[in-house]
Design a protein around this motif. Structure first.
Motif, mmCIF file in Angstrom:
data_model
loop_
_atom_site.group_PDB
_atom_site.id
_atom_site.type_symbol
_atom_site.label_atom_id
_atom_site.label_comp_id
_atom_site.label_asym_id
_atom_site.label_seq_id
_atom_site.Cartn_x
_atom_site.Cartn_y
_atom_site.Cartn_z
ATOM 1 N N LEU A 255 0.837 -1.194 0.000
ATOM 2 C CA LEU A 255 0.000 0.000 0.000
ATOM 3 C C LEU A 255 0.876 1.249 0.000
ATOM 4 C CD1 LEU A 255 -2.822 1.253 0.224
ATOM 5 C CD2 LEU A 255 -2.677 0.938 2.701
ATOM 6 N N LYS A 256 0.619 2.134 -0.962
ATOM 7 C CA LYS A 256 1.475 3.316 -1.102
ATOM 8 C C LYS A 256 0.734 4.421 -1.848
ATOM 9 C CE LYS A 256 4.070 0.635 -3.567
ATOM 10 N NZ LYS A 256 4.878 -0.119 -4.573
ATOM 11 N N THR A 257 1.311 5.604 -1.849
ATOM 12 C CA THR A 257 0.841 6.730 -2.658
ATOM 13 C C THR A 257 2.009 7.155 -3.539
ATOM 14 O OG1 THR A 257 1.422 8.222 -0.840
ATOM 15 C CG2 THR A 257 -0.891 7.540 -1.014
ATOM 16 N N SER A 258 1.997 6.726 -4.781
ATOM 17 C CA SER A 258 3.119 6.972 -5.684
ATOM 18 C C SER A 258 2.943 8.274 -6.458
ATOM 19 C CB SER A 258 3.249 5.815 -6.678
ATOM 20 O OG SER A 258 3.604 4.628 -6.020
ATOM 21 N N GLY A 259 4.013 9.043 -6.536
ATOM 22 C CA GLY A 259 3.976 10.317 -7.249
ATOM 23 C C GLY A 259 3.598 11.453 -6.319
ATOM 24 N N ARG A 260 4.436 12.489 -6.277
ATOM 25 C CA ARG A 260 4.244 13.579 -5.314
ATOM 26 C C ARG A 260 2.832 14.163 -5.348
ATOM 27 N NH1 ARG A 260 7.415 17.095 -2.391
ATOM 28 N NH2 ARG A 260 9.300 16.064 -3.137
ATOM 29 N N LYS A 261 2.267 14.325 -6.537
ATOM 30 C CA LYS A 261 0.937 14.936 -6.620
ATOM 31 C C LYS A 261 -0.147 14.049 -6.017
ATOM 32 C CE LYS A 261 0.014 13.268 -11.326
ATOM 33 N NZ LYS A 261 -0.282 13.679 -12.729
ATOM 34 N N ASN A 262 0.187 12.766 -5.784
ATOM 35 C CA ASN A 262 -0.790 11.836 -5.212
ATOM 36 C C ASN A 262 -0.603 11.609 -3.714
ATOM 37 O OD1 ASN A 262 -1.901 11.305 -7.858
ATOM 38 N ND2 ASN A 262 -0.058 10.083 -8.247
ATOM 39 N N TRP A 263 0.407 12.221 -3.126
ATOM 40 C CA TRP A 263 0.651 12.032 -1.695
ATOM 41 C C TRP A 263 -0.554 12.433 -0.843
ATOM 42 C CZ3 TRP A 263 6.321 14.256 -1.048
ATOM 43 C CH2 TRP A 263 7.207 13.429 -1.752
ATOM 44 N N PRO A 264 -1.304 13.492 -1.214
ATOM 45 C CA PRO A 264 -2.457 13.877 -0.372
ATOM 46 C C PRO A 264 -3.583 12.837 -0.331
ATOM 47 C CG PRO A 264 -1.741 15.732 -1.735
ATOM 48 C CD PRO A 264 -1.019 14.523 -2.234
ATOM 49 N N LEU A 265 -3.507 11.783 -1.148
ATOM 50 C CA LEU A 265 -4.555 10.769 -1.156
ATOM 51 C C LEU A 265 -4.470 9.820 0.033
ATOM 52 C CD1 LEU A 265 -4.501 9.724 -4.943
ATOM 53 C CD2 LEU A 265 -6.133 11.252 -3.809
ATOM 54 N N VAL A 266 -3.410 9.900 0.817
ATOM 55 C CA VAL A 266 -3.165 8.878 1.830
ATOM 56 C C VAL A 266 -4.287 8.774 2.853
ATOM 57 C CG1 VAL A 266 -1.757 10.395 3.309
ATOM 58 C CG2 VAL A 266 -1.447 7.902 3.396
ATOM 59 N N ASP A 267 -4.786 9.889 3.340
ATOM 60 C CA ASP A 267 -5.808 9.832 4.385
ATOM 61 C C ASP A 267 -7.105 9.221 3.866
ATOM 62 O OD1 ASP A 267 -4.184 10.900 6.392
ATOM 63 O OD2 ASP A 267 -4.648 12.959 5.796
ATOM 64 N N ALA A 268 -7.503 9.599 2.659
ATOM 65 C CA ALA A 268 -8.711 9.022 2.072
ATOM 66 C C ALA A 268 -8.533 7.530 1.809
ATOM 67 C CB ALA A 268 -9.070 9.750 0.778
ATOM 68 N N ALA A 269 -7.331 7.138 1.394
ATOM 69 C CA ALA A 269 -7.058 5.726 1.140
ATOM 70 C C ALA A 269 -7.183 4.913 2.427
ATOM 71 C CB ALA A 269 -5.671 5.556 0.540
ATOM 72 N N LEU A 270 -6.559 5.401 3.495
ATOM 73 C CA LEU A 270 -6.623 4.685 4.762
ATOM 74 C C LEU A 270 -8.046 4.668 5.321
ATOM 75 C CD1 LEU A 270 -3.332 5.964 6.453
ATOM 76 C CD2 LEU A 270 -3.720 3.811 5.247
ATOM 77 N N ALA A 271 -8.780 5.741 5.104
ATOM 78 C CA ALA A 271 -10.166 5.800 5.590
ATOM 79 C C ALA A 271 -11.015 4.724 4.921
ATOM 80 C CB ALA A 271 -10.746 7.179 5.332
ATOM 81 N N ARG A 272 -10.787 4.483 3.641
ATOM 82 C CA ARG A 272 -11.545 3.456 2.936
ATOM 83 C C ARG A 272 -11.317 2.079 3.563
ATOM 84 N NH1 ARG A 272 -12.093 7.260 -0.945
ATOM 85 N NH2 ARG A 272 -13.404 6.827 -2.776
ATOM 86 N N VAL A 273 -10.063 1.784 3.866
ATOM 87 C CA VAL A 273 -9.757 0.474 4.450
ATOM 88 C C VAL A 273 -10.319 0.379 5.862
ATOM 89 C CG1 VAL A 273 -7.938 -1.157 5.038
ATOM 90 C CG2 VAL A 273 -7.687 0.305 3.018
ATOM 91 N N ARG A 274 -10.154 1.433 6.637
ATOM 92 C CA ARG A 274 -10.677 1.428 8.007
ATOM 93 C C ARG A 274 -12.196 1.241 8.015
ATOM 94 N NH1 ARG A 274 -7.747 6.923 9.270
ATOM 95 N NH2 ARG A 274 -5.586 6.262 9.591
ATOM 96 N N ASP A 275 -12.880 1.956 7.120
ATOM 97 C CA ASP A 275 -14.342 1.850 7.064
ATOM 98 C C ASP A 275 -14.777 0.440 6.694
ATOM 99 O OD1 ASP A 275 -14.524 4.509 7.728
ATOM 100 O OD2 ASP A 275 -14.988 5.202 5.699
ATOM 101 N N ALA A 276 -14.059 -0.174 5.753
ATOM 102 C CA ALA A 276 -14.404 -1.543 5.352
ATOM 103 C C ALA A 276 -14.198 -2.509 6.514
ATOM 104 C CB ALA A 276 -13.555 -1.961 4.152
ATOM 105 N N ARG A 277 -13.136 -2.326 7.253
ATOM 106 C CA ARG A 277 -12.882 -3.189 8.404
ATOM 107 C C ARG A 277 -13.930 -2.970 9.492
ATOM 108 N NH1 ARG A 277 -8.013 -5.555 9.276
ATOM 109 N NH2 ARG A 277 -8.023 -4.980 11.490
#
Length: 520
Positions: free
Chosen positions: A244-266
């Motif tokens: 699990l990663k956020t590749s490319g500097r312009k995509n770094w801000p996606l991390v919180d939304a990405a983790l939220a998706r996994v947390r919500d599913a769990r």
């Protein structure tokens, strides 16, 4: 009388509990007793006074399928404290080998101690060479899709899907632990989501897991996570999001939304987790940068496109349009197989471009053609802050994303990512130095958490009756030593490694004995 007695150590049981002082007594392949065992007789005593004792580490994302047959000592992993590797990741597995399927180029270039086609035959050959680590084999979606459908850029037919499902079921019955996908690689990238859901249902029915190198780890990361979660919901399979990663500097801000998706599913009850390595550079084949339309048809077809000047110009134009100028400065050339390209191994792509008097994009295409799509690359493009944030998530475990290596011999001539030698000690060092989660939690992430996620019963914990996969390390000196410039260097600080009761690493040297087995 114990076969091995680990005496006086500071024990972390793998469950996240605080350290306790205890002895560990081993008989056969199991832990027979723990506690104060002073005065007990043993054939071999490991003095662990002042050292940390914990379960052997489980590398949940490895690509050692082929290399374990060549270098069964698994030296680069054992020196890290790894006692179990989950192989067959990213959609590519060493078995089954049927139809048009071709193993990854680095595996194909090696000589093996025997031939195999099915999982059963691979398993038999593995047991014959006696591995130094336990091997858990995932079945690669790319492997079975290439075997049934081929490498064409198209969806599968209903009959082909039935053929893939039958091939997967047979592979799972022969010991496979689940299904893996590599959805940025051909031919997996051409599969419709429903195809994967149907195959994941087969894995779920057999009690297996679904792991995925998703379709995007950059701009479309959130959509890729949504797809993985949908596959899990509709198939009922356990889901593991690979590296699990956020590749490319312009995509770094996606991390919180990405983790939220996994947390919500769990939180909603879904069985989903993830893995990660503690580095901010990725590594895969250089030709992964090619547009999807240019990647289908198999090696010879792709090479034909590169040799066609009009098609090559189109590829070049698309590569430049989809990347800014700074992108090319973030690429390091990894392993190469052609002697004509050997001088570029381990160099920045921009240096190779200067030497070739080419633009970086042209140097990349040149290397792909001259090395016949066998060139590896290391891509720098991740945020260190995001990396530690992801690794701190309680459901994220450690996976090296690397094949085993050895500094000498047939596996010592290439230029791998340093994660092949340093993933686990690097994370331990960070935990001890306060850069990430506390040490008991760090050990849990490498032991009981992956054992639970991959259903490895009796492993990942130190307790009476558990398998005797045990590591002794020095918390003062534990560290990775491999670098991007000099990757073939063993980690330091791991003093003893026991696999299924067999002492394999003793006082920083391999004993020559190996206790690993196929776990299926």
């Amino acid at each position: 009388m114990f076969d091995v007695l680990i005496a006086g150590g500071l024990v972390l049981d793998g469950m996240g509990k605080p350290v306790v002082r205890a002895d560990v007594g081993i008989r056969g392949d199991r832990i027979e007793a723990m506690g104060d065992l002073a005065g007990s007789a043993a054939a071999r005593v490991v003095d662990a006074r002042g050292k940390t004792v914990c379960p052997g580490f489980i590398d949940v994302h490895s690509h050692s399928d082929g290399y374990i047959l060549i270098e069964p000592s698994a030296a680069s992993k054992v020196f890290q404290g790894v006692t179990t590797e989950v192989v067959g990741n990213c959609g590519a597995s060493a078995a089954p080998r049927v139809g048009a399927y071709q193993m990854p180029s680095d595996w194909r270039a090696k000589k093996y101690p025997g031939a195999w086609s099915s999982v059963a035959e691979y398993r038999a050959l593995l047991e014959q060479v006696q591995p130094g680590v336990n091997i858990v084999l995932l079945i690669g979606h790319n492997s079975i899709r290439a075997g049934v459908v081929g490498y064409e850029a198209r969806e599968s037919t209903p009959d082909e899907l039935k053929g893939m499902a039958a091939l997967l079921e047979k592979a799972l019955d022969e010991g496979g632990a689940g299904l893996s996908t590599g959805l940025i690689y051909a031919p997996g990238m051409f599969a419709a989501r429903q195809e994967i859901i149907e195959l994941a249902r087969v894995a779920a029915r057999k009690g297996g897991i679904y792991t995925s190198h998703m379709r995007s780890e950059g701009a479309r990361l959130l959509e890729a996570i949504d797809e993985s979660l949908q596959i899990g919901r509709e198939s009922g399979v356990r889901v593991e999001i690979s590296h699990l990663k956020t590749s490319g500097r312009k995509n770094w801000p996606l991390v919180d939304a990405a983790l939220a998706r996994v947390r919500d599913a769990r939180a909603a009850g879904m069985d989903v987790a993830a893995d990660r390595y503690p580095y901010t550079a990725a590594s895969t084949d250089l030709d992964v940068i090619l547009p999807d339309w240019a990647s289908g048809g198999g090696r010879e077809v792709v090479l034909g496109r590169l040799k066609d000047s009009a098609i090559r110009k189109k590829i070049r134009t698309e590569l430049l349009a989809s990347r800014d100028a700074t992108y090319w400065t973030s690429v390091l050339i990894g392993s190469v197989l052609s002697e004509s390209c050997r001088k570029f191994q381990g160099k920045p792509l921009t240096d190779a471009a200067s030497e070739l008097s080419m633009e970086p994009v042209d140097a990349a295409l040149h290397l792909m053609e001259m090395d016949e799509l066998r060139t590896g690359a290391i891509f720098f493009g991740m945020s260190e802050e995001n990396m530690w944030k992801i690794l701190a998530e309680p459901y994220v475990m450690l996976g090296s994303d690397a094949s085993l290596r050895a500094p000498r011999g047939p596996l010592g001539a290439d230029h791998p990512h340093p994660r092949a030698y340093g993933t686990f000690p690097k994370f331990l060092r960070a935990a001890i130095d306060g850069k990430t989660v506390p040490l008991p939690e760090a050990v849990r992430k490498m032991t009981s958490l992956p054992a639970s996620q991959f259903n490895l019963k009796g492993r990942g914990v130190l307790k009476q009756g558990a398998y005797a996969d045990v590591v002794v390390f020095d918390a003062q000196s534990i560290a990775d030593t491999a670098t991007f410039e000099k990757p073939h260097q063993f980690a330091k600080g791991v003093e003893a490694v026991i696999v299924n009761g067999v002492l394999e690493l003793d006082r920083d040297h391999l004993t020559g004995r190996r206790g690993g087995r196929f776990v299926g």
